[in-house]
Design a protein around this motif. Structure first.
Motif, mmCIF file in Angstrom:
data_model
loop_
_atom_site.group_PDB
_atom_site.id
_atom_site.type_symbol
_atom_site.label_atom_id
_atom_site.label_comp_id
_atom_site.label_asym_id
_atom_site.label_seq_id
_atom_site.Cartn_x
_atom_site.Cartn_y
_atom_site.Cartn_z
ATOM 1 N N VAL A 1 -3.312 3.033 6.396
ATOM 2 C CA VAL A 1 -2.284 2.564 5.461
ATOM 3 C C VAL A 1 -2.585 1.126 5.064
ATOM 4 O O VAL A 1 -2.583 0.231 5.908
ATOM 5 N N VAL A 2 -2.867 0.913 3.785
ATOM 6 C CA VAL A 2 -3.211 -0.425 3.294
ATOM 7 C C VAL A 2 -2.129 -0.906 2.331
ATOM 8 O O VAL A 2 -1.241 -0.136 1.946
ATOM 9 N N ALA A 3 -2.197 -2.150 1.941
ATOM 10 C CA ALA A 3 -1.252 -2.662 0.948
ATOM 11 C C ALA A 3 -1.511 -1.961 -0.389
ATOM 12 O O ALA A 3 -2.658 -1.589 -0.686
ATOM 13 N N PRO A 4 -0.472 -1.781 -1.207
ATOM 14 C CA PRO A 4 -0.649 -1.075 -2.483
ATOM 15 C C PRO A 4 -1.773 -1.670 -3.332
ATOM 16 O O PRO A 4 -2.536 -0.933 -3.969
ATOM 17 N N GLU A 5 -1.916 -2.974 -3.306
ATOM 18 C CA GLU A 5 -2.923 -3.637 -4.140
ATOM 19 C C GLU A 5 -4.337 -3.409 -3.607
ATOM 20 O O GLU A 5 -5.321 -3.698 -4.284
ATOM 21 N N GLU A 6 -4.426 -2.924 -2.372
ATOM 22 C CA GLU A 6 -5.747 -2.784 -1.738
ATOM 23 C C GLU A 6 -6.267 -1.360 -1.696
ATOM 24 O O GLU A 6 -7.310 -1.090 -1.104
ATOM 25 N N VAL A 7 -5.514 -0.455 -2.312
ATOM 26 C CA VAL A 7 -5.930 0.953 -2.252
ATOM 27 C C VAL A 7 -7.315 1.134 -2.871
ATOM 28 O O VAL A 7 -8.218 1.716 -2.263
#
Lengths: 397, 397
Positions: A135-141
């Motif tokens: 699970v990553v930050a939305p900006e890091e997908v």
């Protein structure tokens, strides 16, 4: 041109309420009552068991699915209704994992709805093959799409911030790395234009009680890309996904295409309410909805920012990254939202500090937005939200 | 003493129909319409999102579950509603398998409903750990309970023949061999007394659209024995089974006891119809239902056997082995059943040769049985079923 006054007239909206929570539960379409009554009396009551054929209950999940397909850019015949969104997430994820048996990473982001992440956890734990939910930050997908990833499982619009992913770009990058995609459209179906076909998405799932106004606990939908539809593994292999359900064969043989994603007996009454709600969508189209939605959210952002500096915008200003909701961060957001609800402006609160307002052009107009801004301004400037009676945190918002 | 004339008056039964198919879909309770209308207008329409608390939607799955617990001999607080029976089978089976990680055999019988077997197949295939679904004849289940078996998954009453297993004896033998039991009560809940507590059953699941009259596609239920409830693995780990659903935590923590068997958002409208249907059960109890059911099925068997020698009884004569249906084998059973339906006697056909008639004392009385016998006799003796118009096999019966 959509006549939004006409669509608004199709809904029952309680007196004295400005309803900015249709992103959680859409309001009652006036004619849904009559449709439900007919389904109960004329179909269930009079036809009894013969309703499965005579009233078309057996085909209802694909017939209703086709009405939703139109709203999400899916090919006709490739969406089917049933179960809940959590079950459909599991079903899509299981099929997607089976398509990439040598990889062990499921990529998601922290803006995904928790139930999607929980279902993935449960699946991974049960499967016991060492899969990792990353699970990553939305900006890091985008940066985390690698050859290691089996499945990318993303909710297109973040339920808290309203931030929207670029489905087409992320799917293209995923495919370039051999990653199978599962898109959750909970906050996009009926809210923003979706182009599953254009994006070449592999699987998509969604619920129908938010922007589609199907009623509390309305059934979910699942889409499988036509190029996978006849090969997808149905881990939840129920009799109505069988190629010949009423042959009562001893072994499972998956039905053709999307039919195999059916599981148990369809929820006929709930689907009748949803089907009625979908009638209203014949009065408009997604481009018209989108244009109005952006006008409404722009108007709301401008009004609140001008009057309530204590509220910090959490939703992107960029139209391309905005769903159909506006969220503000505020440390006492829970109490403030309780105060707003007491004044008739119904939004909701999402931990830890998000005040969330949904905008649905079908029944929200400029005058609603202006009235909401006035009340929110009054509440915030007078610190009404800080009164002791709003300080208790209820179990459910 | 149950007043069965009063219970019958609570149902809408179409003119000219003798409905012997309540074991497939129960008829419409008259007051369900009004209940649904209230749920839609006064709850969904007026309360909108606040209905989750104000109208008690959030607790509805356990509140309704408790009403069913009473009918199946379960402890209060250990039954929860949701999803479909197929999904609940998967959920129970996944939990049961996890309790016996070193064994690889799932024992079932050929009288189990196909969807249960299909769900097991799908689960086994997805899990990919070499489990075997061992399907034996119903009479051979007991002899096949061995230390090799992980889970025994059985439907208590055979959907075709109406033959009933001895739940208590089979569960005791299973436990003596370390086998976890999953009981499907599709044809027993509301049909025959069930004593889950007395039998010490591990898991039980069932549907509510048959003898419980919840409507087409009504939600399913699941029971977990209290001694397992806080340890059972929820493979379908949705947000409403989380210990704190509205905390939106990033990771899943199973809720206490039966709560963890909840998955997604509950089907509020469908549960309202079911809840209304369950009101009728306050007018009776399972011993009274059972006594009348046996009188009705005895009367029907005697009448048909006296007049229709071409029909071969497939249901046990022994009361202890009989559910609440009567089935006859007849090579042209499909055509004969079509002829009966055309004459207003609604039963159904199950391949390859079963003519099935359900008896539900809540709305079937002696005069219905006698009238059905007269019509069946007339149809069978006059070979009406042999007319060309009944020779075409429809997709669904």
């Amino acid at each position: 041109m959509t006549d939004f006054a006409a669509t608004k007239a199709r809904f029952h909206l309680p007196e004295g309420v400005i309803y900015l929570d249709g992103n959680s539960l859409g309001p009652l379409p006036r004619h849904a009552q009559e449709r439900m009554s007919r389904t109960m009396q004329d179909e269930w009551g009079e036809m009894l068991i013969t309703g499965w054929n005579k009233a078309g209950w057996m085909d209802q999940p694909t017939r209703v699915g086709d009405r939703i397909a139109r709203l999400i850019g899916a090919e006709p015949g490739h969406v089917v209704m049933g179960d809940t969104l959590s079950i459909k997430v599991y079903q899509a994820l299981a099929s997607a994992i089976a398509m990439n048996p040598d990889r062990r990473v499921i990529l998601s982001d922290s803006g995904n709805f928790p139930s999607d992440l929980y279902m993935a956890e449960g699946l991974i734990g049960f499967l016991g093959k060492g899969h990792e939910l990353r699970v990553v930050a939305p900006e890091e997908v985008a940066d985390n799409i690698t050859d290691e990833v089996a499945v990318m499982m993303i909710t297109e619009v973040d339920y808290r911030t309203g931030r929207m992913h670029d489905m087409k770009a992320l799917t293209a990058k995923a495919h370039a790395h051999g990653v199978v995609t599962v898109w959750d459209l909970a906050h996009t179906a009926g809210a923003t234009p979706v182009d599953l076909r254009g994006a070449n998405a592999d699987f998509a799932v969604g619920c129908t009680y938010k922007y589609l106004n199907g009623g509390p606990g309305a059934p979910a939908f699942i889409y499988v890309n036509p190029r996978h539809a006849d090969a997808a593994l149905p881990a939840l292999s129920g009799w109505l996904g069988h190629d010949a359900p009423f042959a009562f064969e001893p072994s499972y043989r998956p039905g053709p295409g999307i039919e195999r994603m059916r599981v148990g007996t369809p929820p006929v009454l709930a689907l009748a309410a949803l089907d009625a709600a979908l009638d209203i969508w014949d009065m408009t189209d997604m481009p018209a909805i989108r244009a109005r939605s952006l006008e409404l959210t722009d108007r709301f952002i401008a009004g609140i920012e001008a009057a309530c500096p204590m509220l910090q915008l959490a939703t992107p200003r960029d139209h391309a990254q905005r769903g159909s909701q506006v969220s503000f961060r505020f440390a006492e957001g829970y109490a403030a939202m309780q105060a707003l609800i007491a004044r008739g402006v119904i939004g909701d609160f999402r931990a830890p500090d998000i005040m969330r307002f949904g905008f649905t052009p079908l029944y929200i107009d400029d005058s609603d937005v202006d009235a909401a801004i006035a009340i929110i301004t009054d509440v915030m400037q007078n610190d009404l939200w800080d009164r002791p009676e709003y300080k208790t945190r209820a179990k459910v918002t």
